[in-house]
Design a protein around this motif. Structure first.
Motif, PDB file in Angstrom:
ATOM      1  N   ASP A 138     -10.086   7.200  -2.682  1.00 54.47           N
ATOM      2  CA  ASP A 138      -8.986   7.254  -3.634  1.00 54.47           C
ATOM      3  C   ASP A 138      -8.907   6.884  -4.702  1.00 54.47           C
ATOM      4  OD1 ASP A 138      -6.133   6.413  -4.806  1.00 54.47           O
ATOM      5  OD2 ASP A 138      -5.695   6.114  -2.889  1.00 54.47           O
TER       6      ASP A 138
ATOM      7  N   THR B 196      -6.824   8.936 -10.316  1.00 49.44           N
ATOM      8  CA  THR B 196      -5.608   9.463 -10.438  1.00 49.44           C
ATOM      9  C   THR B 196      -5.698   8.256 -11.869  1.00 49.44           C
ATOM     10  OG1 THR B 196      -5.477   7.116  -8.966  1.00 49.44           O
ATOM     11  CG2 THR B 196      -4.918   8.796  -7.938  1.00 49.44           C
TER      12      THR B 196
ATOM     13  N   GLU C 195      -0.242  13.935  -6.810  1.00 48.20           N
ATOM     14  CA  GLU C 195      -0.066  12.774  -6.371  1.00 48.20           C
ATOM     15  C   GLU C 195       1.315  12.476  -5.569  1.00 48.20           C
ATOM     16  OE1 GLU C 195      -1.331   9.886  -9.217  1.00 48.20           O
ATOM     17  OE2 GLU C 195      -1.180   7.892  -7.995  1.00 48.20           O
TER      18      GLU C 195
ATOM     19  N   TRP D 179      -1.556   9.165  -1.300  1.00 48.64           N
ATOM     20  CA  TRP D 179      -1.931  10.728  -1.079  1.00 48.64           C
ATOM     21  C   TRP D 179      -3.123  11.446  -0.448  1.00 48.64           C
ATOM     22  CZ3 TRP D 179      -6.234  11.833  -3.059  1.00 48.64           C
ATOM     23  CH2 TRP D 179      -6.896  11.483  -4.093  1.00 48.64           C
TER      24      TRP D 179
HETATM   25 CA   LIG Z   1      -2.505   4.991  -5.856  1.00 51.87          CA
END
Ligand SMILES: [Ca+2]
Ligand SMILES: Nc1ccn([C@@H]2O[C@H](COP(=O)(O)OP(=O)(O)OP(=O)(O)O)[C@@H](O)[C@H]2O)c(=O)n1
Length: 508
Positions: free
Chosen positions: A54, A131, A174, A448
């Motif tokens: 992540d 992200t 996401e 996510w």
């Molecule tokens: Ca995050």
């Protein structure tokens, strides 16, 4: 009186038959039990592994998941077995030195080599999803973003795992994967299997909405019974034989770090000198901030004031009411072209059902002791206000182990969360208790990453896999029970209708 010889012989013969039948019956029962035991002996565990990185705006975490291979398509079988937090900031902070982005992952990837058995490493998939930090870097400088991605890709390829790709995921993904993760872990997809669906008035389990607050973006995702008026906010899933119409929106720049920047940049409008009195920091707290750095974010560029001093001397005044006013100023609620909006003209249907709030929602509310499900919204506000009014010295003394960056921002963060939920999304004292602040669900982090892996490894089938209504153990148990019952009935019938002479009165 002596028994006649023939009758005596018959009696012995009947006795033999009964003994033989009894032995046969006992043997039958033993065989059935033995079959049941052997059949139910657990199979040797065949474990599979998966790794997801992540790559968030503030930091990167490496998650390792495991699941039993033969139960791949069941719900709730994948679990997190390890999380490694990468040292330093998120990969988007390495725009000017991309090689270091890849290097920063080495330690945690080496750790993964220790956790996953060597013979299974080659078949273990590795995914990296970046992200909002990388979305912002791509907006500022697409080449830098590419270089950072290829740097992390090179590092990940150098490990003996099955590298599957490193990419920037969309805000929609996401939101969607966060929603899948929490509902998978909460067991909300199990509902329609087994006998339960035949029970009259059986209500299938409802799904829970997902609220994710990151450093640079924030997502709201929930199943909506109302029409979703804008295409980009609408998702349709078919999971385990059931269709879901989902609303999702990701607000870039409304993660808590970017929101703080927005709040500060807004306040500079009134700044005549380099001193900035900020009500969102505890009184006595001071920090210097470079305006160049502040304005470098594409979230703030429109707020740039060319005459602003190069360095800001930010001084906390710890005033919740003023902080709330400043925070509300970053939400625009004046225009809406749909029947209903959240903020900044974004469509949002009215809120439905319960919600799981994770990431920074959890970090902040957990620090403020506000994760109790029964706490009223007024009580929450009161607590945040009280925390904001505490002098910085006192706060620091009480929490010497918490990183200063986090600790100094809990007044702002608490105020921001309250405003985002109430003023932004429309939660009120009536549905406040529909929100659950979640860190982990059954040892797996809410976020996510799990949903992303489940999707990419095709572990969530669109249709419900065929499963017999009874478990194997239940089936075998019932088989044994009814077989015994049947044998008993046959024996009883035989004894009463064809009563052997030996059982006749007077003989025995
Ligand atoms: Ca995050
Ligand atoms: N114990 C902690 C850990 C993190 N944070 C803060 O929580 C925010 C969000 O952290 P995270 O969910 O990890 O965000 P990212 O995934 O890095 O950001 P994004 O999802 O926007 O890319 C950050 O501002 C971080 O400083 C915090 O206040 N307390």
């Amino acid at each position: 009186m002596d028994e006649p010889k023939a009758a005596k012989q018959k009696k012995t013969w009947h006795k033999k038959v009964i003994i033989f039948l009894g032995a046969l019956f006992v043997l039958g029962v033993i065989s059935l039990v033995a079959i049941a035991v052997v059949q139910n002996k657990p199979l040797p565990k065949n474990i599979k592994y998966g790794i997801v990185l992540d790559a968030g705006s503030s930091h990167t975490s490496v998650y390792i998941y495991e699941w039993p291979a033969e139960k791949e398509n069941d719900t709730g079988v994948v679990q997190q077995i390890n999380e490694c937090k990468v040292e330093g900031n998120g990969i988007s902070s390495y725009g000017h030195e991309p090689l270091k982005a890849g290097l920063s992952l080495q330690k945690c990837m080496n750790k993964a080599r220790q956790v996953i058995p060597e013979k299974q490493q080659r078949e273990t998939p590795v995914y990296l999803g970046a992200t909002a930090g990388m979305r912002l870097l791509r907006l500022t400088n697409a080449t830098m973003a590419e270089e950072v991605l290829s740097s992390v890709e090179n590092t990940l390829r150098s490990f003996p795992f099955d590298f599957q790709g490193a990419r920037i995921i969309t805000g929609q993904e996401e939101g969607a994967y966060g929603w899948i993760t929490i509902n998978y872990l909460l067991g909300n997809f199990i509902q329609d299997s087994g006998w339960f669906k035949y029970i009259p008035n059986f209500k299938p389990t409802e799904t829970s909405g997902a609220l994710d607050l990151g450093g640079a973006s924030t997502q709201i995702t929930f199943e909506s019974k109302r029409e979703i008026e804008s295409q980009e906010n609408s998702l349709h899933f078919r999971l385990y034989g059931k269709s879901y119409d989902i609303y999702t929106h990701s607000f870039l720049c409304y993660g808590k770090d970017q929101a703080l920047r927005l709040q500060i940049a807004n306040s500079i409008k009134d700044a005549t000198d380099s001193i900035l009195l900020d009500p969102c920091f505890n009184s006595g707290y001071r920090r210097n901030a470079s305006t160049n750095d502040l304005y470098s974010s594409p979230c703030i560029s429109k707020l740039r004031i060319p005459t602003a001093p190069s360095t800001l001397d930010i001084r906390g005044t710890g005033n919740y009411q003023l902080c709330k006013r400043n925070v509300q100023a970053i939400f625009n609620r004046t225009h809406c072209t749909y029947s209903h909006c959240s903020f900044n003209g974004v469509f949002q249907p009215s809120l439905d059902g319960t919600f799981g709030a994770f990431s920074a929602y959890y970090f902040v509310m957990n620090f403020l002791n506000l994760t109790n499900e029964q706490m009223s919204l007024d009580k929450v506000k009161e607590t945040v206000e009280r925390h904001c009014s505490r002098p910085w010295d006192e706060v620091k003394k009480d929490f010497p182990k918490i990183k200063e960056k986090y600790l100094s921002e809990y007044c702002f963060s608490g105020t921001y969360i309250l405003n985002l939920l109430e003023y932004g999304y429309g939660f009120s004292s009536e549905n406040w208790n529909d929100i659950r602040f979640l860190g982990k669900i059954k040892d797996s982090d809410a976020g996510w990453t799990l949903g992303y892996m489940l999707n990419l490894t095709n572990m969530i089938p669109a249709e419900l896999p065929y499963s017999p209504p009874l478990s194997h153990a239940g089936y075998t148990g019932l088989m044994v029970f009814f077989s015994i019952l049947l044998v008993c009935i046959i024996l009883t019938c035989w004894l009463s209708f064809r009563k052997p002479k030996c059982l006749h009165k007077g003989i025995i």
